[in-house]
Motif scaffolding. Structure first.
Motif, mmCIF file in Angstrom:
data_model
loop_
_atom_site.group_PDB
_atom_site.id
_atom_site.type_symbol
_atom_site.label_atom_id
_atom_site.label_comp_id
_atom_site.label_asym_id
_atom_site.label_seq_id
_atom_site.Cartn_x
_atom_site.Cartn_y
_atom_site.Cartn_z
ATOM 1 N N THR A 369 0.847 -1.200 0.000
ATOM 2 C CA THR A 369 0.000 0.000 0.000
ATOM 3 C C THR A 369 0.880 1.247 0.000
ATOM 4 N N ARG A 370 0.309 2.326 -0.497
ATOM 5 C CA ARG A 370 1.038 3.597 -0.513
ATOM 6 C C ARG A 370 0.026 4.737 -0.499
ATOM 7 N N PRO A 371 0.155 5.677 0.427
ATOM 8 C CA PRO A 371 -0.768 6.814 0.442
ATOM 9 C C PRO A 371 -0.473 7.756 -0.717
ATOM 10 N N MET A 372 -1.492 8.433 -1.189
ATOM 11 C CA MET A 372 -1.306 9.372 -2.283
ATOM 12 C C MET A 372 -0.430 10.554 -1.877
ATOM 13 N N THR A 373 -0.275 10.775 -0.594
ATOM 14 C CA THR A 373 0.614 11.843 -0.126
ATOM 15 C C THR A 373 2.064 11.568 -0.486
ATOM 16 N N ARG A 374 2.385 10.321 -0.866
ATOM 17 C CA ARG A 374 3.749 9.959 -1.232
ATOM 18 C C ARG A 374 3.895 9.737 -2.734
ATOM 19 N N ILE A 375 2.979 10.310 -3.502
ATOM 20 C CA ILE A 375 3.043 10.200 -4.954
ATOM 21 C C ILE A 375 3.203 11.598 -5.533
ATOM 22 N N GLY A 376 4.317 11.822 -6.193
ATOM 23 C CA GLY A 376 4.692 13.164 -6.634
ATOM 24 C C GLY A 376 3.629 13.867 -7.448
ATOM 25 N N ARG A 377 3.023 13.159 -8.380
ATOM 26 C CA ARG A 377 2.027 13.777 -9.251
ATOM 27 C C ARG A 377 0.848 14.308 -8.439
ATOM 28 N N ALA A 378 0.435 13.540 -7.420
ATOM 29 C CA ALA A 378 -0.672 13.970 -6.573
ATOM 30 C C ALA A 378 -0.280 15.196 -5.756
ATOM 31 N N VAL A 379 0.949 15.211 -5.262
ATOM 32 C CA VAL A 379 1.428 16.358 -4.487
ATOM 33 C C VAL A 379 1.487 17.603 -5.358
ATOM 34 N N GLU A 380 2.004 17.457 -6.569
ATOM 35 C CA GLU A 380 2.107 18.600 -7.484
ATOM 36 C C GLU A 380 0.744 19.190 -7.817
ATOM 37 N N LYS A 381 -0.246 18.333 -7.920
ATOM 38 C CA LYS A 381 -1.593 18.805 -8.240
ATOM 39 C C LYS A 381 -2.369 19.244 -7.014
ATOM 40 N N GLY A 382 -1.795 18.988 -5.830
ATOM 41 C CA GLY A 382 -2.480 19.366 -4.607
ATOM 42 C C GLY A 382 -3.689 18.505 -4.316
ATOM 43 N N GLU A 383 -3.678 17.268 -4.794
ATOM 44 C CA GLU A 383 -4.798 16.341 -4.589
ATOM 45 C C GLU A 383 -4.234 15.032 -4.049
ATOM 46 N N THR A 384 -4.087 14.960 -2.745
ATOM 47 C CA THR A 384 -3.365 13.854 -2.112
ATOM 48 C C THR A 384 -4.266 12.940 -1.283
ATOM 49 N N GLN A 385 -5.557 13.018 -1.476
ATOM 50 C CA GLN A 385 -6.445 12.110 -0.750
ATOM 51 C C GLN A 385 -6.369 10.705 -1.346
ATOM 52 N N GLY A 386 -6.519 9.695 -0.493
ATOM 53 C CA GLY A 386 -6.612 8.326 -0.972
ATOM 54 C C GLY A 386 -5.343 7.527 -0.817
ATOM 55 N N MET A 387 -5.324 6.370 -1.457
ATOM 56 C CA MET A 387 -4.209 5.431 -1.341
ATOM 57 C C MET A 387 -4.224 4.465 -2.521
ATOM 58 N N MET A 388 -3.113 3.769 -2.704
ATOM 59 C CA MET A 388 -3.003 2.741 -3.738
ATOM 60 C C MET A 388 -2.654 1.422 -3.062
ATOM 61 N N LYS A 389 -3.192 0.330 -3.611
ATOM 62 C CA LYS A 389 -3.021 -0.977 -2.975
ATOM 63 C C LYS A 389 -2.965 -2.064 -4.030
ATOM 64 N N ILE A 390 -2.024 -3.001 -3.870
ATOM 65 C CA ILE A 390 -1.900 -4.142 -4.771
ATOM 66 C C ILE A 390 -1.812 -5.414 -3.936
ATOM 67 N N ILE A 391 -2.473 -6.477 -4.425
ATOM 68 C CA ILE A 391 -2.415 -7.788 -3.795
ATOM 69 C C ILE A 391 -1.892 -8.783 -4.820
ATOM 70 N N ALA A 392 -0.934 -9.631 -4.433
ATOM 71 C CA ALA A 392 -0.351 -10.604 -5.357
ATOM 72 C C ALA A 392 -0.261 -11.977 -4.706
ATOM 73 N N ASP A 393 -0.148 -13.012 -5.549
ATOM 74 C CA ASP A 393 0.030 -14.386 -5.103
ATOM 75 C C ASP A 393 1.527 -14.647 -4.949
ATOM 76 N N ALA A 394 1.946 -14.997 -3.748
ATOM 77 C CA ALA A 394 3.377 -15.193 -3.488
ATOM 78 C C ALA A 394 3.935 -16.383 -4.256
ATOM 79 N N GLY A 395 3.103 -17.383 -4.529
ATOM 80 C CA GLY A 395 3.572 -18.569 -5.217
ATOM 81 C C GLY A 395 3.653 -18.406 -6.719
ATOM 82 N N THR A 396 2.589 -17.935 -7.335
ATOM 83 C CA THR A 396 2.544 -17.825 -8.794
ATOM 84 C C THR A 396 3.100 -16.503 -9.315
ATOM 85 N N GLN A 397 3.292 -15.536 -8.430
ATOM 86 C CA GLN A 397 3.749 -14.181 -8.784
ATOM 87 C C GLN A 397 2.752 -13.446 -9.685
#
Length: 454
Positions: A369-397
């Motif tokens: 996970t990563r908050p939008m406050t740590r994404i440069g494009r969001a900071v530059e636009k002044g729109e930092t609400q939210g977050m990004m999240k990815i889920i993966a299978d450790a076995g199959t990748q």
């Protein structure tokens, strides 16, 4: 009796495109529609509502202009007649485009009226009997109205009727804290209404993981929208100054009520009992992996089959059936990777499994996970609400799912959608070289931060 090669009941986002494809190939087809071409998307869904979302965002950006050093004198006002007119034009233009297209197809007959089965091969419309060896049901869905105490005794809006408003409500109470309700809640708050969202569940957008649901609630509340979750004892009563809406949290006085508690299929007046076509307890038509019903020669496409309820999934139903019937392919409904968006601002783009679903599957998973406050494009636009999240299978990748809640999340998610459909192992994406500055450029970093969860 009129004979056709195929009959299509309903003109949403699946049947008409298959009908046009067949007509272009010289087959004689009938397209039956009781009201308007284009279905929910064109007439009461995506196109008019996202037009309203755009107007609401324009108002919000204008109000926030001073934070960017842009000074706009005077008060910001909303002309709802212009807002409504713009949405209406978008709908009318799309509908007219379909009419023009279909008028140019010599072997397609468009019939306006209620279609009802007489038997598995016969449909009656306006007293006329139509017969065909292949019949495709594409009748869509409509708002479902719950049996809350007093609701039938007060005026209320649905997702269909609210888009006809030409005034800003004084206080809009939205019953239902899921996708449709949240979009309209933010729209009308940005237009200037007081807004209260009433949700029976513990979280808004309860289909999502709790961290995503909480982030959605933060966005909604930050705009001054009152949110009531775990609402019980819901009742309605007319009052001198509006409508009393009472829950375990107390009573609020609404000027308008929007009921956004789900949708039900338009299958109850088709005469399906004359065909033997099976439905589930909610009325959705049961289909197999090729979208065929249990009755040979009858298919169900789009919202009425309960597999998606989105424009893009309905269109994919058309693609599956067209490929199998006309191109000799063997495409399957089960191969479809679910994806959708929630069009609050900033939007949520979603694909595949949630973390909750991945954990329930019992496989070893990785999460980042990563908050939008740590994404440069969001900071530059002044729109930092939210977050990004990815889920993966450790076995199959393989990437199992992702949720991008934030500026341009509905676009950035397509990098993951494409990777999942191509079955690209996540380490491959980690070494891509994305464009800077974009929201999507964070994908390699997000993937690199994948960690095992217990």
């Amino acid at each position: 009796m009129k004979e056709f090669d195929a009959i299509f009941i309903g003109a949403g986002q699946a049947g008409p495109f298959l009908a046009a494809r067949m007509a272009s190939a010289g087959r004689k087809v009938a397209l039956v529609e009781r009201k308007y071409l284009g279905g929910t998307c064109v007439n009461a869904g995506c196109m008019p509502t996202k037009t309203l979302v755009a107007s609401a965002r324009a108002a919000q950006v204008t109000r926030s202009a001073s934070a960017y050093g842009v000074l706009i004198p005077g008060e910001i006002g909303i002309d709802m007649k212009v807002v409504h007119g713009r949405a209406e034009k978008v709908t009318q233009d799309a509908r007219q485009g379909l009419e023009t297209w279909f008028d140019g197809l010599d072997s397609m007959t468009v019939i306006y009226g209620q279609g009802r089965f007489e038997d598995p091969n016969t449909v009656v419309v306006n007293g006329e009997r139509l017969i065909a060896p292949q019949i495709f049901i594409n009748v869509g869905a409509r708002p479902s109205i719950p049996d809350y105490h007093g609701l039938q005794d007060v005026p209320y809006l649905t997702s269909t009727s609210i888009i006809q408003l030409t005034e800003v409500p004084r206080h809009l109470v939205v019953i239902g804290g899921s996708y449709i309700g949240l979009e309209f809640a933010q729209i009308y708050r940005r237009f200037g209404a007081m807004v209260t969202v009433v949700e029976r569940g513990t979280h808004l957008a309860s289909r999502e993981d709790v961290d995503i649901s909480d982030a959605i609630a933060d966005i909604i509340r930050a705009e001054g929208i009152n949110v009531q979750t775990e609402a019980t004892g819901l009742s309605f009563r007319k009052a001198a100054d509006g409508i009393e809406v009472t829950t375990n949290s107390g009573t609020v006085i609404a000027s308008h009520i929007l009921v956004a508690t789900g949708r039900r299929p338009n299958t109850d007046d088709l005469g399906l009992e004359t065909t033997g076509v099976e439905t589930d307890e909610k009325g959705f038509i049961l289909v197999d992996d090729s979208l065929s019903t249990n009755v040979p020669g009858i298919w169900a496409l789009g919202d009425c089959n309960g597999h998606g309820a989105f424009t893009h999934t309905s269109y994919n139903d058309f693609e599956i059936v067209a490929a199998n019937l006309l191109d000799g392919a063997d495409r399957k409904l089960s191969d479809r990777i679910p994806a959708y968006a929630l069009y609050i601002d900033p939007p949520l783009g979603r694909v595949g499994m949630t973390e909750r679903q991945a954990r329930a599957s019992g496989r070893p998973i990785l999460v980042s996970t990563r908050p939008m406050t740590r994404i440069g494009r969001a900071v530059e636009k002044g729109e930092t609400q939210g977050m990004m999240k990815i889920i993966a299978d450790a076995g199959t990748q393989q990437i199992l799912g992702a949720a991008f809640l934030g500026i341009e999340g509905d676009e950035a998610i397509h990098g993951i959608i494409d990777a999942m459909n191509a079955r690209t192992p996540y380490p491959t994406l980690q070494w891509s070289v994305p464009i800077h500055p974009t929201v999507s450029e964070i994908l390699p970093t997000l993937i690199g931060d994948l960690r095992a969860v217990s």
